[in-house]
Design an enzyme around this catalytic site. Structure first.
Site, short mmCIF file in Angstrom:
data_model
loop_
_atom_site.label_atom_id
_atom_site.label_comp_id
_atom_site.label_asym_id
_atom_site.label_seq_id
_atom_site.Cartn_x
_atom_site.Cartn_y
_atom_site.Cartn_z
N PRO A 2 0.82 -1.21 0.00
CA PRO A 2 0.00 0.00 0.00
C PRO A 2 0.85 1.27 0.00
O PRO A 2 1.62 1.50 0.93
CB PRO A 2 -0.80 -0.11 1.31
CG PRO A 2 -0.65 -1.52 1.76
CD PRO A 2 0.63 -2.01 1.21
N GLU A 3 0.72 2.02 -1.06
CA GLU A 3 1.33 3.34 -1.13
C GLU A 3 0.19 4.35 -1.28
O GLU A 3 -0.97 3.98 -1.06
CB GLU A 3 2.32 3.41 -2.32
CG GLU A 3 3.42 2.36 -2.22
CD GLU A 3 4.39 2.39 -3.41
OE1 GLU A 3 4.49 3.44 -4.08
OE2 GLU A 3 5.04 1.36 -3.66
N LYS A 60 0.93 7.85 3.44
CA LYS A 60 0.39 6.51 3.58
C LYS A 60 -0.38 6.34 4.89
O LYS A 60 -0.79 5.23 5.23
CB LYS A 60 1.52 5.48 3.48
CG LYS A 60 2.31 5.61 2.17
CD LYS A 60 3.64 4.87 2.21
CE LYS A 60 4.54 5.34 1.08
NZ LYS A 60 5.92 4.82 1.22
N ARG A 270 16.29 -1.35 -1.59
CA ARG A 270 15.16 -2.05 -2.20
C ARG A 270 15.43 -2.20 -3.69
O ARG A 270 16.22 -1.46 -4.25
CB ARG A 270 13.84 -1.30 -2.08
CG ARG A 270 13.72 -0.36 -1.00
CD ARG A 270 12.38 0.33 -1.09
NE ARG A 270 11.91 0.54 0.25
CZ ARG A 270 12.46 1.41 1.06
NH1 ARG A 270 13.46 2.14 0.65
NH2 ARG A 270 12.00 1.56 2.27
#
Length: 280
Positions: A2-3, A60, A270
């Site tokens: 979820p962004e 967020k 990442r």
DNA sequence: CGATCTACCTGATGGC
DNA sequence: TGCCATCAGGTAGATC
């Protein structure tokens, strides 16, 4: 994960389904989801009897504003962060709907509907706070509702090395995560590893436009659900923006714009994806 | 100051 | 088939 577009999708759904409703009962499963409390019952007490007046979002963080609480006249807010694997669901059938594994919080409303917080990895959390949220104060402007102009965006990013590092820094602008950082860089025709201070004015202008464009398209399609199916809306349905991704996680499919090979590397600990043909 | 690393977790995946 | 190692990533906090 979820962004901003996924959280905004959940917020819009919540706005439709819970504003005006009163919380009748709160049931806790795993306490890690309410870890800010020494006494988890304090979380329950802060919610039961409250009426939902409105919803909000910064980056967020999902905000559910509470009013009409019997024991407290102050404005309070239920803050929810889904982190990696959190889901908010309002199943048909309310409290009687089958329970999914990893359901940690259940919030029952006066109309029989139940809001459920499901989170396998338990990184997500919920807490109730008053209007002064020190944690939220350290966030930069929201990338969708309050994106700074080109000049200020450049100022805020100054001194950062890799572009993707800057986009992921929630103090610069908030809401962008790994998926959308990759997609925004691709749309801006700039590689995510480029040094920010060496970008040309035209690159910053494209970046600025790409942020609004990509986030807007993603919100319209109710966010990105990846192969793991981890993100879904309140109704349990997947978002379809992942089908429009041009580079993120497309190593095996190629760039959706030119068909070229998608390169991958590690930036800010990442994975990052980019198209060497489209992006310079 | 910024960059880098680690901790927090569980489920999915791949190698043997 | 089973077992183990690896990976996924948002954020805070420690360290360089």
């Amino acid at each position: 994960m979820p962004e901003l577009p996924e959280v905004e999708t959940v917020r819009r759904d919540l706005e439709r389904f819970v504003v005006g409703r009163t919380i009748e009962q709160v049931t806790l499963g795993r306490l890690r989801s309410v870890r800010r409390y020494d006494e988890p019952q304090d979380f329950v007490d802060a919610l039961v009897g409250a009426r939902i007046t409105s919803t909000g979002r910064i980056g967020k963080y999902l905000l559910v504003n509470l009013g009409g609480h019997q024991s407290n006249l102050d404005e309070h807010t239920l803050v929810i962060h889904l982190r990696m694997s959190g889901q908010l669901l309002m199943p048909e059938g309310g409290a009687n709907a089958p329970l999914l594994p990893h359901t940690h919080v259940r919030i029952l409303f006066d109309d029989g509907q139940e809001l459920r917080f499901v989170d396998p990895r338990t990184f997500g959390e919920m807490f109730v706070t008053d209007a002064s949220l020190p944690e939220l104060a350290s966030l930069g402007p929201d990338a969708w509702t309050s994106l700074p102009d080109v000049k200020e965006l450049r100022e805020r990013m100054k001194g950062r090395r890799a572009l993707k590092v800057a986009l992921l820094d929630q103090a610069i602008v908030t809401g962008i995560g790994s998926i959308y950082a990759d997609e925004i860089c691709h749309r801006a025709l700039v590689r995510p590893g480029r040094t920010v201070d060496r970008l040309r004015p035209i690159d910053i202008e494209r970046l600025h436009a790409a942020i609004t464009l990509v986030l807007g398209e993603a919100i319209e399609l109710r966010g990105s659900t990846l192969g793991d199916g981890q993100y879904v809306g309140l109704d349990g349905e997947a978002g379809t923006y992942a089908e429009r991704h041009r580079v993120h996680a497309r190593t095996n499919y190629g760039c959706a714009t030119c068909g070229g090979v998608v390169k991958t590397g590690v930036i800010a600990q990442r994975s990052a994806y980019w198209c060497p043909r489209c992006q310079k």
